[in-house]
Motif scaffolding. Structure first.
Motif, short mmCIF file in Angstrom:
data_model
loop_
_atom_site.label_atom_id
_atom_site.label_comp_id
_atom_site.label_asym_id
_atom_site.label_seq_id
_atom_site.Cartn_x
_atom_site.Cartn_y
_atom_site.Cartn_z
N PHE A 118 46.10 3.60 60.60
CA PHE A 118 45.43 3.62 59.54
C PHE A 118 44.33 2.65 59.93
CE2 PHE A 118 50.35 3.80 58.70
CZ PHE A 118 50.65 4.86 57.67
N ALA A 269 47.37 13.19 58.01
CA ALA A 269 46.75 12.20 58.99
C ALA A 269 47.21 12.48 60.73
CB ALA A 269 47.36 10.90 58.82
N THR A 273 43.96 12.52 62.64
CA THR A 273 43.80 11.51 64.48
C THR A 273 44.12 11.68 65.60
OG1 THR A 273 46.01 9.81 63.07
CG2 THR A 273 45.63 9.95 65.66
N PHE A 303 39.15 6.20 58.46
CA PHE A 303 40.71 7.65 58.60
C PHE A 303 41.09 7.73 57.27
CE2 PHE A 303 45.71 7.35 58.19
CZ PHE A 303 45.96 7.72 58.98
N PHE A 304 41.24 7.04 56.11
CA PHE A 304 41.77 7.74 54.86
C PHE A 304 41.02 8.83 54.27
CE2 PHE A 304 44.88 4.05 54.61
CZ PHE A 304 45.31 4.26 54.58
N THR A 307 41.89 11.78 56.31
CA THR A 307 42.66 12.23 55.82
C THR A 307 42.91 13.35 54.56
OG1 THR A 307 43.73 10.76 57.22
CG2 THR A 307 45.68 11.65 55.53
#
Length: 358
Positions: A118, A269, A273, A303-304, A307
């Motif tokens: 995360f 996610a 990645t 990351f978020f 996503t």
């Protein structure tokens, strides 16, 4: 700088000082479990209101606008409604399998969070076969759907479950080959290694055209695997009422509903990645000043952000393309996506062997 990894390190240090190393590990596992449950609950609330607002925006209407400021608490009201509704079990149902199926769906989704990073140095389990683990565990999700459809003792539920089983098993092949393309480029199954390999550029950009093809196939395949429109034949309302969860109500229905959105988050996610560097910032060559500004943004935000960008893309599909017939759905996989994926994997292998990627 503030980040998830700093918070985790401070909690670990404090627990070790207070209760010792052994109990610190136990308490950290408990905290991780509670955090995962909290994350899923939050994702359910956020993604439902996001879905409604995105659909309203694309259809040029307001969407939810009564409960809370601009309707932002509408999903909270829906959750409260589901909490107080009675959970009914059909008289002819297999009660054990009927009641267990929603929990299997949620447990599989929770297991898939383990290897995901995360943020920088913020990962529940960095095992050396992370990609294989994700592929294996994600395959179990179809069992909960088949259990629910068969145990309901309802022809519509059974037909929806069988459609979903055929669909998920079929599209897992293309999704797996798309993921394998990135594994070939990286040379590792470990999630942290895949992210680190993208330090000087995300695979979507430095993997040339085969990486772009793999990304497109991955997005199409995971949209089908999560039973999202235009691949929602498993719960085609005009034909099958609600598909495999026709007989579910109350919290059991809520668990299936939550599992669907949790799976959407997880596949996006994974896509972020593998193809977009995960928590890795966006860097351009030797642009030191630009790269420095990008590094200033916390890794968890990267990351978020990636996503949710992919989640928006999948929601865009739902309100753009009409639902496919079951024969069209299977033809798309077996006649087009699978052969393209296999040929694309050969191209990626050639690029990796020759060292032609950036």
């Amino acid at each position: 700088m503030w980040s998830l990894s700093n918070i985790a390190a401070n909690i670990d240090l404090w627990l070790n000082e207070q209760v010792g190393a052994t109990w610190a590990v136990v308490l950290e596992m408990v905290i991780a479990g509670v955090a995962v449950i909290g994350l899923f609950a939050t994702l359910g609330l956020v993604l439902v209101i996001m879905e409604r607002k995105v659909s309203a925006w694309m259809q040029i209407r307001l969407g939810p606008n009564r409960v809370g400021p601009k309707g932002m608490f509408q999903s909270l009201a829906d959750t409260l409604k589901l909490l107080v509704k009675e959970g009914m079990t059909p008289g002819g149902a297999d009660k054990l399998l009927f009641n267990v199926a929603p929990f299997v769906a949620m447990i599989v989704a929770m297991l898939l969070l383990a290897p995901l990073a995360f943020a920088k140095d913020f990962q529940l389990w960095d095992l050396n076969i992370g990609v294989l683990y994700i592929s294996a565990v994600s395959s179990i999700s179809v069992i909960s759907i088949l259990m629910a459809g068969w145990a309901s003792n309802n022809k519509y539920s059974l037909l929806g479950a069988m459609r979903s089983g055929a669909q998920i098993v079929s599209y897992e092949l293309s999704a797996g080959l798309a993921v394998l393309a990135i594994v070939v480029l990286t040379g590792s199954l470990r999630i942290s290694d895949i992210i680190q390999a993208q330090e000087n550029g995300w695979w979507l950009f430095k993997g040339h055209i085969p990486a772009i093809i793999a990304f497109i196939i991955f997005i199409i395949a995971v949209t089908a695997e999560t039973n999202r429109a235009p691949f929602d034949m498993a719960e085609a309302e005009s034909e099958l009422t609600a598909g495999f969860h026709t007989e579910y109500s109350g919290m059991k229905f809520a668990l299936f509903f939550l599992a669907e959105y949790a799976n959407v988050f997880i596949v996006c996610a994974i896509g972020a990645t593998l193809f977009l560097g995960g928590w890795m910032p966006f860097h351009i060559g030797n642009w030191t000043a630009f790269n420095g500004v990008m590094d200033w943004i916390p890794s968890s935000i990267w990351f978020f952000g990636k996503t949710f960008a992919l989640i928006f893309l999948i929601m865009w599909f739902r309100w753009t393309f009409p639902r496919l017939r079951i024969d069209q759905l299977l033809n798309l996989e077996w006649k087009y996506l699978l052969p393209i994926s296999m040929f694309n994997l050969l191209l990626v292998t050639l690029i990796a062997i020759m060292g032609w990627h950036f």
